[in-house]
Design an enzyme around this catalytic site. Structure first.
Site, PDB file in Angstrom:
ATOM      1  N   THR A 273      31.365  30.560  47.071  1.00 18.38           N
ATOM      2  CA  THR A 273      31.272  31.874  46.226  1.00 18.38           C
ATOM      3  C   THR A 273      30.864  31.433  44.889  1.00 18.38           C
ATOM      4  O   THR A 273      29.901  32.156  44.078  1.00 18.38           O
ATOM      5  CB  THR A 273      32.458  32.498  46.134  1.00 18.38           C
ATOM      6  N   PHE A 401      36.937  39.538  42.575  1.00 17.32           N
ATOM      7  CA  PHE A 401      37.659  38.364  42.839  1.00 17.32           C
ATOM      8  C   PHE A 401      38.890  39.059  43.499  1.00 17.32           C
ATOM      9  O   PHE A 401      39.866  38.522  43.800  1.00 17.32           O
ATOM     10  CB  PHE A 401      38.539  37.891  41.526  1.00 17.32           C
ATOM     11  N   CYS A 408      42.103  36.421  43.801  1.00 23.31           N
ATOM     12  CA  CYS A 408      41.610  35.040  43.933  1.00 23.31           C
ATOM     13  C   CYS A 408      42.384  34.094  43.055  1.00 23.31           C
ATOM     14  O   CYS A 408      42.523  34.354  41.697  1.00 23.31           O
ATOM     15  CB  CYS A 408      40.194  34.847  43.440  1.00 23.31           C
TER      16      CYS A 408
HETATM   17  C1  HEM Z   1      40.732  34.691  47.047  1.00 21.43           C
HETATM   18  C2  HEM Z   1      36.400  35.641  45.325  1.00 21.43           C
HETATM   19  C3  HEM Z   1      36.356  31.193  43.396  1.00 21.43           C
HETATM   20  C4  HEM Z   1      40.303  30.181  45.948  1.00 21.43           C
HETATM   21  C5  HEM Z   1      39.894  35.303  46.764  1.00 21.43           C
HETATM   22  C6  HEM Z   1      39.360  36.574  46.986  1.00 21.43           C
HETATM   23  C7  HEM Z   1      38.253  37.258  46.353  1.00 21.43           C
HETATM   24  C8  HEM Z   1      37.596  35.896  45.958  1.00 21.43           C
HETATM   25  C9  HEM Z   1      37.427  38.311  46.520  1.00 21.43           C
HETATM   26  C10 HEM Z   1      40.428  37.870  47.902  1.00 21.43           C
HETATM   27  C11 HEM Z   1      40.002  37.837  49.285  1.00 21.43           C
HETATM   28  C12 HEM Z   1      40.750  39.155  49.966  1.00 21.43           C
HETATM   29  O1  HEM Z   1      41.369  40.045  49.444  1.00 21.43           O
HETATM   30  O2  HEM Z   1      40.662  38.953  51.217  1.00 21.43           O
HETATM   31  C13 HEM Z   1      36.146  34.496  44.663  1.00 21.43           C
HETATM   32  C14 HEM Z   1      34.749  34.520  43.887  1.00 21.43           C
HETATM   33  C15 HEM Z   1      34.762  33.288  43.223  1.00 21.43           C
HETATM   34  C16 HEM Z   1      36.027  32.481  43.826  1.00 21.43           C
HETATM   35  C17 HEM Z   1      33.720  35.557  43.886  1.00 21.43           C
HETATM   36  C18 HEM Z   1      33.619  32.620  42.552  1.00 21.43           C
HETATM   37  C19 HEM Z   1      32.882  33.256  41.757  1.00 21.43           C
HETATM   38  C20 HEM Z   1      37.265  30.507  44.137  1.00 21.43           C
HETATM   39  C21 HEM Z   1      37.726  29.223  43.638  1.00 21.43           C
HETATM   40  C22 HEM Z   1      38.771  28.836  44.465  1.00 21.43           C
HETATM   41  C23 HEM Z   1      39.148  30.150  45.194  1.00 21.43           C
HETATM   42  C24 HEM Z   1      36.765  28.292  42.550  1.00 21.43           C
HETATM   43  C25 HEM Z   1      39.590  27.796  44.217  1.00 21.43           C
HETATM   44  C26 HEM Z   1      39.526  26.714  43.499  1.00 21.43           C
HETATM   45  C27 HEM Z   1      40.808  31.097  46.582  1.00 21.43           C
HETATM   46  C28 HEM Z   1      41.901  31.166  47.399  1.00 21.43           C
HETATM   47  C29 HEM Z   1      42.067  32.608  47.746  1.00 21.43           C
HETATM   48  C30 HEM Z   1      41.028  33.446  47.270  1.00 21.43           C
HETATM   49  C31 HEM Z   1      42.843  30.137  47.759  1.00 21.43           C
HETATM   50  C32 HEM Z   1      43.201  33.272  48.330  1.00 21.43           C
HETATM   51  C33 HEM Z   1      44.476  33.703  47.566  1.00 21.43           C
HETATM   52  C34 HEM Z   1      45.548  34.332  48.105  1.00 21.43           C
HETATM   53  O3  HEM Z   1      45.395  35.101  49.099  1.00 21.43           O
HETATM   54  O4  HEM Z   1      46.771  34.094  47.781  1.00 21.43           O
HETATM   55  N1  HEM Z   1      38.522  34.725  46.338  1.00 21.43           N
HETATM   56  N2  HEM Z   1      36.701  33.276  44.547  1.00 21.43           N
HETATM   57  N3  HEM Z   1      38.372  30.878  44.869  1.00 21.43           N
HETATM   58  N4  HEM Z   1      40.085  32.493  46.531  1.00 21.43           N
HETATM   59 FE1  HEM Z   1      38.629  32.813  45.655  1.00 21.43          FE
END
Ligand code: HEM
Length: 463
Positions: A273, A401, A408
């Site tokens: 992403t 996010f 996130c």
């Molecule tokens: C969860 C977007 C970068 C790790 C999420 C969710 C979104 C998201 C929308 C929630 C999904 C849901 O509700 O089903 C993004 C965007 C990013 C980004 C747009 C970059 C622009 C990252 C990075 C990492 C990461 C750099 C790790 C280094 C995670 C993890 C979750 C998550 C592990 C799950 C969190 C949980 O449920 O506890 N992300 N993300 N993401 N993201 Fe990101």
């Protein structure tokens, strides 16, 4: 219950709303259909009825953590075979979610981020070496391809002390090819009737099994290398936390199987992403000389002659950050997320939802709701994120996010990395679009500009 929710006018018996759908771009399809139907709508395919929400008021309600929680459905659920009860795909009730969240969250603290900064600079240095050569040769660069190399190297090195050697290859690393394969497969499973999947997806299923096996093998090698090298916890990175750190209160540790799920989750979620976000931002910067000049002036002013920039100098780039936010508004690279009712409730005072009923928040369209973003929501304008403008908007209207407890975990990581890289590139190159390029957005659960290439010239500046 669903009667009040509009749907496309012509439904085919058994098949549902399949007329005119484009199975390779389900998100952009839903955006087009939803813009015509209003803030809440439903689409039916093969007996499955899905409710979408994009109006700011209703999306605001769904963000209320007392009434709603993350729903693991559609594309996210389709990733369970790969990511299991890893953080992203875990059901709310699975004990490994809280355990892993508590163990890994300190890996995203301010101190941890400052520790990643030099490694982020190293990966960016490999990108600029490559781009210097392309600029000197007068060749256009493949933006999404190179941003993917960069972000994969960044998460692999900062999180896992691993070097994929992406920049030494001309083609994408096989890890990326396998990942794109599994993401695309997970997306296709949403648009094929389950009863026909074994026939229609037979070949794809076999390839997917091979892709998953490759991802698992890669991850096992990364973990084995760390266990063999040293198990002292001296790296202090995400992998050390996974292997060495016990829960601060219960003393519980992650199991070997769960660690495998977490490593895959972080390697994929941690780069795909961010790569898209950087690519869209570069597209808009190259097309808009006024915005580009302002962003570059800021970098020149804030960073002065400092090369390389220190950790603290990144968060000071307020305008560059606005460019990034505005790109994520128009193309949130994780374009949708789902929410389920914790108890029986009524959404918007008129739509009853039983406990466990769920809806998809279409962030890509929420970010274009004219009631919030004005009459021309399609226009790229970073000043929408100037502090006064942000203060004037209601909460929960900008959700790239996600939201709540399951938002996130890598948000600050992504923002630091992307702001740093945009600034380094603005400072070093003049960016020119290819004259006949028109933005086309590819979908593989995430969004990515397709075929985006830029021409570069080196500027004479420090660093
Ligand atoms: C969860 C977007 C970068 C790790 C999420 C969710 C979104 C998201 C929308 C929630 C999904 C849901 O509700 O089903 C993004 C965007 C990013 C980004 C747009 C970059 C622009 C990252 C990075 C990492 C990461 C750099 C790790 C280094 C995670 C993890 C979750 C998550 C592990 C799950 C969190 C949980 O449920 O506890 N992300 N993300 N993401 N993201 Fe990101």
């Amino acid at each position: 219950q669903l009667r009040r929710i509009p749907h496309p006018p012509r439904r085919v018996p058994l098949l549902g709303d399949v007329l005119g759908v484009r199975p390779r771009t389900p998100i952009q399809d839903s955006m087009r259909i939803g813009a015509g139907l209003g803030p809440i709508f439903r689409r039916k395919a093969f007996g499955k009825e899905i409710v979408f929400v994009w109006g700011a008021r209703l999306a605001g309600e769904l963000a209320d953590e007392a009434r709603f929680a993350k729903h693991v459905g559609l594309g996210v659920a389709n990733l369970r075979p790969m990511a299991g009860d890893g953080l992203f795909t875990a059901y709310n009730h699975e004990p490994n979610w809280q355990l892993a969240h508590d163990i890994l969250a300190p890996g995203f603290s301010r101190d941890a981020m400052a520790g990643y900064h030099p490694l982020m600079l190293d990966a960016a240095g490999q990108l600029t070496d490559r781009w210097d050569a392309e600029a000197a040769a007068g060749r256009a660069v493949d933006v999404p391809g190179d941003m993917t190399k960069l972000t994969l190297e960044t998460i692999a090195r900062t999180g896992f002390g691993h070097d994929f050697g992406s920049f030494e290859r001309t083609r994408p690393h096989p890890f990326v090819t396998a990942m794109v394969g599994t993401l695309s497969y997970a997306q296709r499973r949403n648009v094929v009737p389950p009863a026909l999947a074994p026939v229609l997806l037979r070949g794809a299923e076999r390839r997917n099994a091979a892709d998953m096996a490759y991802l698992n093998r890669t991850v096992d090698e990364v973990v084995a290398a760390r266990r063999a090298a040293d198990a002292s916890g001296a790296h202090g990175d995400l992998l050390d936390r996974m292997l060495e750190v016990a829960h601060p209160e219960t003393g519980e540790r992650l199991s070997a199987e769960n660690i495998r799920r977490q490593v895959i989750t972080f390697l994929v979620a941690g780069h795909e992403t961010t790569s898209g976000a950087l690519s869209f931002a570069l597209h808009y910067l190259a097309r808009d000389p006024g915005v580009l000049a302002r962003a570059r002036d800021e970098v020149d002013q804030v960073w002065g002659d400092a090369a390389p920039p220190a950790y603290e100098q990144v968060a000071k780039l307020r305008y560059v950050r606005r460019v990034l936010d505005e790109s994520l508004r128009l193309w949130p690279t994780a374009p949708a997320f789902s929410r389920e009712a914790r108890d029986d409730t009524v959404l918007g005072g008129v739509h009853p939802m039983r406990r466990g009923a769920w809806a998809v928040v279409l962030a890509a369209l929420l970010h274009r709701d004219p009631e919030v973003w004005g009459e021309r929501p399609e226009e790229f304008d970073p000043d929408r994120f100037a502090p006064a403008a942000v203060r004037s908007r209601p909460a929960h209207v900008f959700k790239p996010f996600g939201t709540g407890a399951r938002a996130c975990i890598g948000r600050q990581f992504a923002l630091h990395e992307a702001t740093l890289v945009l600034a380094l590139l603005l400072r070093r190159y003049d960016l020119r679009p290819e004259p006949d390029y028109r933005l086309r957005v590819g979908e593989r659960l995430t969004l990515m500009p397709r075929g985006l290439r830029l021409r570069l010239t080196r500027r004479g500046v420090p660093g």
